[in-house]
Enzyme design. Structure first.
Site, short mmCIF file in Angstrom:
data_model
loop_
_atom_site.label_atom_id
_atom_site.label_comp_id
_atom_site.label_asym_id
_atom_site.label_seq_id
_atom_site.Cartn_x
_atom_site.Cartn_y
_atom_site.Cartn_z
N CYS A 192 -22.64 -74.89 24.56
CA CYS A 192 -22.18 -76.31 24.73
C CYS A 192 -22.65 -77.25 23.66
CB CYS A 192 -22.36 -76.79 26.30
SG CYS A 192 -24.19 -77.24 26.54
N ARG A 221 -24.15 -77.51 31.00
CA ARG A 221 -23.02 -76.30 30.77
C ARG A 221 -23.43 -75.03 30.48
NH1 ARG A 221 -18.48 -79.23 27.74
NH2 ARG A 221 -20.34 -79.84 26.69
N ASP A 268 -18.24 -82.45 30.84
CA ASP A 268 -19.68 -82.46 30.47
C ASP A 268 -20.55 -83.00 31.73
OD1 ASP A 268 -22.39 -82.54 29.78
OD2 ASP A 268 -21.81 -83.06 27.51
#
Length: 157
Positions: free
Chosen positions: A8, A14, A125
């Site tokens: 990420c 994440r 996100d």
């Protein structure tokens, strides 16, 4: 050994969440001796920091360890070590393309390619949205389906 890297932007929300979920699934499937899991970020914003408190919390609720996870940035050497590089969104894929040209034998995918329950292209996100539960659900489905594919392609039991 099959090596899987989740990527990420900052490697605190994440990708460490995906790493924890996937590692948990690998352990429960009895494949820890055949599949290695890690995560990294395309950016260097949080180097050395543990996963976000909400990420640690949601993993903890699911009894998944985040012990020892520290943010790191994707490195050139990752392209020699990992068989699967799994991006959380299109921006990560774009950032990874510069590395990919010299390593076209590496499988680079988006985790959302393994999520059938929604039409989204990217994992939102949660650092910005705050929706860690939703991200956890997306990543759980994606990790389960990715593991199924890896097991099938590599004929793992």
């Amino acid at each position: 050994m099959i090596n899987v890297l989740f990527v990420c932007l900052g490697n605190i929300c994440r990708s460490p969440m995906a790493e924890g979920i996937f590692r948990d699934r690998v352990e429960k499937a009895g494949l820890s001796d055949q599949i290695n899991v890690d995560s990294a970020g395309t950016g260097d914003y949080h180097l050395g920091k543990p996963p976000h408190a909400e990420t640690r919390g949601i993993l903890g609720k699911a009894e998944i360890s985040s012990e020892g996870m520290r943010a790191r940035q994707v490195q050139e050497s990752d392209w020699n070590e990992f068989d699967y590089i799994v991006a959380m969104d299109r921006e990560n894929m774009k950032d990874l393309k510069g590395f990919r040209a010299a390593h076209d034998d590496i499988t680079v995918v988006k985790i959302m390619d393994y999520v059938e329950s929604v039409e989204e292209e990217d994992v939102p996100d949660p650092y910005y949205t705050g929706n860690f539960d939703y991200v956890y659900n997306l990543l759980t489905e994606g990790c389960d389906n990715l593991l199924s594919e890896i097991k099938q392609v590599n004929q793992l039991q």
